[in-house]
Design a protein around this motif. Sequence first.
Motif, PDB file in Angstrom:
ATOM      1  N   VAL A  47       0.828  -1.216   0.000  1.00 26.57           N
ATOM      2  CA  VAL A  47       0.000   0.000   0.000  1.00 26.57           C
ATOM      3  C   VAL A  47       0.859   1.262   0.000  1.00 26.57           C
ATOM      4  CG1 VAL A  47      -1.754   1.307   1.274  1.00 26.57           C
ATOM      5  CG2 VAL A  47      -1.957  -1.173   1.069  1.00 26.57           C
ATOM      6  N   ALA A  48       1.944   1.262   0.792  1.00 25.39           N
ATOM      7  CA  ALA A  48       2.811   2.446   0.843  1.00 25.39           C
ATOM      8  C   ALA A  48       3.486   2.690  -0.498  1.00 25.39           C
ATOM      9  CB  ALA A  48       3.862   2.296   1.943  1.00 25.39           C
ATOM     10  N   ALA A  49       3.717   1.606  -1.265  1.00 24.38           N
ATOM     11  CA  ALA A  49       4.357   1.765  -2.571  1.00 24.38           C
ATOM     12  C   ALA A  49       3.336   2.161  -3.642  1.00 24.38           C
ATOM     13  CB  ALA A  49       5.060   0.466  -2.960  1.00 24.38           C
ATOM     14  N   GLY A  50       2.102   2.404  -3.218  1.00 27.38           N
ATOM     15  CA  GLY A  50       1.083   2.829  -4.173  1.00 27.38           C
ATOM     16  C   GLY A  50       0.317   1.669  -4.801  1.00 27.38           C
ATOM     17  N   GLY A  51       0.537   0.466  -4.291  1.00 28.14           N
ATOM     18  CA  GLY A  51      -0.167  -0.703  -4.830  1.00 28.14           C
ATOM     19  C   GLY A  51      -1.609  -0.744  -4.374  1.00 28.14           C
ATOM     20  N   SER A  52      -2.368  -1.663  -4.959  1.00 28.47           N
ATOM     21  CA  SER A  52      -3.785  -1.783  -4.627  1.00 28.47           C
ATOM     22  C   SER A  52      -3.979  -2.425  -3.255  1.00 28.47           C
ATOM     23  CB  SER A  52      -4.473  -2.629  -5.701  1.00 28.47           C
ATOM     24  OG  SER A  52      -5.508  -3.390  -5.120  1.00 28.47           O
ATOM     25  N   PRO A  53      -4.860  -1.843  -2.412  1.00 24.92           N
ATOM     26  CA  PRO A  53      -5.141  -2.457  -1.104  1.00 24.92           C
ATOM     27  C   PRO A  53      -5.691  -3.871  -1.249  1.00 24.92           C
ATOM     28  CG  PRO A  53      -6.029  -0.224  -1.203  1.00 24.92           C
ATOM     29  CD  PRO A  53      -5.551  -0.556  -2.583  1.00 24.92           C
ATOM     30  N   ILE A  54      -6.392  -4.137  -2.357  1.00 20.58           N
ATOM     31  CA  ILE A  54      -6.945  -5.483  -2.560  1.00 20.58           C
ATOM     32  C   ILE A  54      -5.815  -6.486  -2.813  1.00 20.58           C
ATOM     33  CG2 ILE A  54      -8.514  -6.878  -3.969  1.00 20.58           C
ATOM     34  CD1 ILE A  54      -9.874  -4.739  -2.210  1.00 20.58           C
ATOM     35  N   ALA A  55      -4.813  -6.059  -3.579  1.00 15.77           N
ATOM     36  CA  ALA A  55      -3.646  -6.928  -3.812  1.00 15.77           C
ATOM     37  C   ALA A  55      -2.912  -7.161  -2.490  1.00 15.77           C
ATOM     38  CB  ALA A  55      -2.704  -6.292  -4.830  1.00 15.77           C
ATOM     39  N   ALA A  56      -2.808  -6.109  -1.669  1.00 13.91           N
ATOM     40  CA  ALA A  56      -2.145  -6.226  -0.371  1.00 13.91           C
ATOM     41  C   ALA A  56      -2.892  -7.219   0.522  1.00 13.91           C
ATOM     42  CB  ALA A  56      -2.079  -4.854   0.305  1.00 13.91           C
ATOM     43  N   MET A  57      -4.228  -7.141   0.462  1.00  6.51           N
ATOM     44  CA  MET A  57      -5.071  -8.042   1.254  1.00  6.51           C
ATOM     45  C   MET A  57      -4.871  -9.492   0.812  1.00  6.51           C
ATOM     46  SD  MET A  57      -9.151  -8.164   0.901  1.00  6.51           S
ATOM     47  CE  MET A  57      -9.058  -9.240  -0.513  1.00  6.51           C
TER      48      MET A  57
END
Lengths: 232, 107
Positions: free
Chosen positions: A66-76
């Motif tokens: 998320v901090a790198a600007g990625g999608s929260p869904i991908a992080a989840m």
Amino acid sequence: MPMRSIWRTLDRGLARDIGLVCLADGVVGLSYGAISVGGGLPLWVPVLLSIVVFAGASQFLFVGIVAAGGSPIAAMAAGLLVNTRHIAFGLAVSDVIGSGWRRWPGSHLMTDENVAFAMRQDELKQRRAAYWAGGIGIFVCWNIGVVIGGLAGSVITDTDVFGLDAAFPAVLLALVLPALRDRSTRTAALVGVVIALIATPFLPAGLPVLLALAGMLFYRAGKPALEEAPNE
Amino acid sequence: MNNTPLVLVAIGVLAVGTFSMRFAGPALRSRFEMPERAQQFLAAAAIVLLTALVATSALTEGHGPAGIARPAGVLVGGILAWRKAPFVLVVVAAAATAAGLRLLGVP
């Protein structure tokens, strides 16, 4: 198991060992909080994750993405994948956790460390004490560490300087070594290690460790039957 | 970070999903008694997972190798544990070895 009885069952050596791991977890929590806030996330993100998810590896992954600007869904999704090993842990330690209402807090307190501490003990009573004391201690230290780290910002972001990244595998190794004296378990574990290491460059985090369970095909084999090894 | 509701949903699903995975074992086990052999199998499976976790976290970082200092530290800790050294010594020696090597410029 009531709290008083946990402390009575824990011998001093075990209590000290658990305390040491709690302290180390607290320092890693510091770095996690600092990394998250340093990466531009508001303080509530790492803090909320630590309370409601309470699984270090998945939390680091989540805030990293998320901090790198990625999608929260991908992080989840990445976090869920890393945490799948808890299914097997839960099956292995369910008698240690107990029954009734205890299953709820007991399940939430499940970590690699307190599962390993519990498996290391011989009697159920000691297993229970080690699991609960480890779980509660790590939960408290981890969350305090995260809040302080987040508030302190970029003071401690690199715990590698202290060698903590080497301390954690060493902790788990010391705790599983006695179980690896059993020949059949050792064979299964070694096959699992090879599979996980081969898979690591190619698969997302969490999956290689899960694939190690294929090593269980060799459990109870007595000795490694290499001729019958399934092709990777 | 500019999408607070989505982050909240993602954290919520991760929390519920993680709890469900942790809870699955205890929930199942309270419904029926597990035979001794199954119990042993599950305990061994947990050891296999933990051992794989030791290996991957000691030797790899992301998708690549973890350098030299960390594996060396874990190795020192492992040898001490094998020689039945006190747990505190195992942990401190592993960390000190890795930290010391890094101080000397070893990656």
